[in-house]
Design a protein around this motif. Sequence first.
Motif, PDB file in Angstrom:
ATOM      1  N   ARG A 122       1.046  -1.188  -0.157  1.00  0.00           N
ATOM      2  CA  ARG A 122       0.527  -0.054  -0.411  1.00  0.00           C
ATOM      3  C   ARG A 122       0.987   1.222  -0.094  1.00  0.00           C
ATOM      4  O   ARG A 122       0.607   2.106  -0.608  1.00  0.00           O
ATOM      5  CB  ARG A 122      -0.427   0.161   1.056  1.00  0.00           C
ATOM      6  CG  ARG A 122      -1.914   1.108   1.132  1.00  0.00           C
ATOM      7  CD  ARG A 122      -2.821   0.961   2.474  1.00  0.00           C
ATOM      8  NE  ARG A 122      -2.214   0.873   3.876  1.00  0.00           N
ATOM      9  CZ  ARG A 122      -2.555  -0.655   4.209  1.00  0.00           C
ATOM     10  NH1 ARG A 122      -2.916  -0.995   4.205  1.00  0.00           N
ATOM     11  NH2 ARG A 122      -1.799  -0.774   5.522  1.00  0.00           N
ATOM     12  N   THR A 145      -5.848  -3.896   0.737  1.00  0.00           N
ATOM     13  CA  THR A 145      -6.850  -2.510   0.950  1.00  0.00           C
ATOM     14  C   THR A 145      -5.696  -1.486   1.006  1.00  0.00           C
ATOM     15  O   THR A 145      -4.289  -0.927   1.173  1.00  0.00           O
ATOM     16  CB  THR A 145      -7.497  -2.399   1.646  1.00  0.00           C
ATOM     17  OG1 THR A 145      -6.899  -2.592   3.071  1.00  0.00           O
ATOM     18  CG2 THR A 145      -8.382  -3.627   2.023  1.00  0.00           C
ATOM     19  N   LYS A 150     -10.269   0.431  -0.302  1.00  0.00           N
ATOM     20  CA  LYS A 150     -10.737  -0.061  -1.445  1.00  0.00           C
ATOM     21  C   LYS A 150      -9.926  -0.970  -1.337  1.00  0.00           C
ATOM     22  O   LYS A 150      -8.779  -0.994  -1.326  1.00  0.00           O
ATOM     23  CB  LYS A 150     -10.934   1.058  -2.175  1.00  0.00           C
ATOM     24  CG  LYS A 150     -12.162   1.683  -2.740  1.00  0.00           C
ATOM     25  CD  LYS A 150     -11.888   2.911  -3.531  1.00  0.00           C
ATOM     26  CE  LYS A 150     -13.462   3.557  -3.242  1.00  0.00           C
ATOM     27  NZ  LYS A 150     -13.336   4.147  -4.525  1.00  0.00           N
ATOM     28  N   ARG A 151     -10.198  -2.351  -2.275  1.00  0.00           N
ATOM     29  CA  ARG A 151      -9.313  -3.090  -2.693  1.00  0.00           C
ATOM     30  C   ARG A 151      -8.194  -2.823  -3.843  1.00  0.00           C
ATOM     31  O   ARG A 151      -8.525  -1.863  -4.342  1.00  0.00           O
ATOM     32  CB  ARG A 151      -9.773  -4.431  -2.986  1.00  0.00           C
ATOM     33  CG  ARG A 151     -10.703  -5.818  -1.615  1.00  0.00           C
ATOM     34  CD  ARG A 151     -10.484  -6.576  -1.978  1.00  0.00           C
ATOM     35  NE  ARG A 151     -11.702  -6.803  -0.859  1.00  0.00           N
ATOM     36  CZ  ARG A 151     -10.647  -8.137  -0.363  1.00  0.00           C
ATOM     37  NH1 ARG A 151      -9.958  -7.821   0.051  1.00  0.00           N
ATOM     38  NH2 ARG A 151     -11.777  -8.350   1.122  1.00  0.00           N
TER      39      ARG A 151
END
Length: 227
Positions: A122, A145, A150-151
Amino acid sequence: MTKRVLHVVSNVANYADQAEPTGLWLSELTHAWHVFAEKGYDQHLVSPKGGVSLLEPRSLKWPMADASVKAWLTDRNRQALLATTARPDQIDPADFDAIYFTGGHAVMWDFPDNIGLQQITRDIYERGGVVSSVCHGYCGLLNTTLSDGKRLVAQRRVTGYSWVEEVLAGVAKKVPYNAEQEMKQRGAFYEKALLPFVSKVVTDGRLVTGQNPQSARATAERVAALL
């Protein structure tokens, strides 16, 4: 400045049946490593637990064991890299421009739910870096995520080892889940080549995924182009 790439490898050495070995599919690392080395990139290895990443025996046999694989097997320094991989908590995502998830069936067990790897992924992505995977490596993207909740893979074009390839490889009854189906259930737009075991790479912005071991070099080339 020199670009830096973080390769992710597995610590798992067996299928659920402990008598059946698996591990890192070595060419998926070596092919990418060679591409990035030619660019002069700084490269490092991380694994879910740190330490040793064992090799998938089938990846060491002809025709998969090409010159790049043999070079790693005979190079003590490179073998040492696989024996001393870093843990996620030893990695500062700010140090890297791209992350590359390698494959081998082993990763199906230890990639998806590793919080440390998810955080690194991420952070690299949200700083403008490239997130990439090859073959089963996309299992490492299943549950990542973004900061907005959100993924990462939702509504994104991706590829990875297909269920047809699992069947043809004779391991469909040994794997813990259908990775292709799991990716689709997370909202990803999964794609695959018309024929199994043929190189295919999908690029969606700064997300780059390759379908199978034959796709490793092309995947790395696409990552290098983005960098």
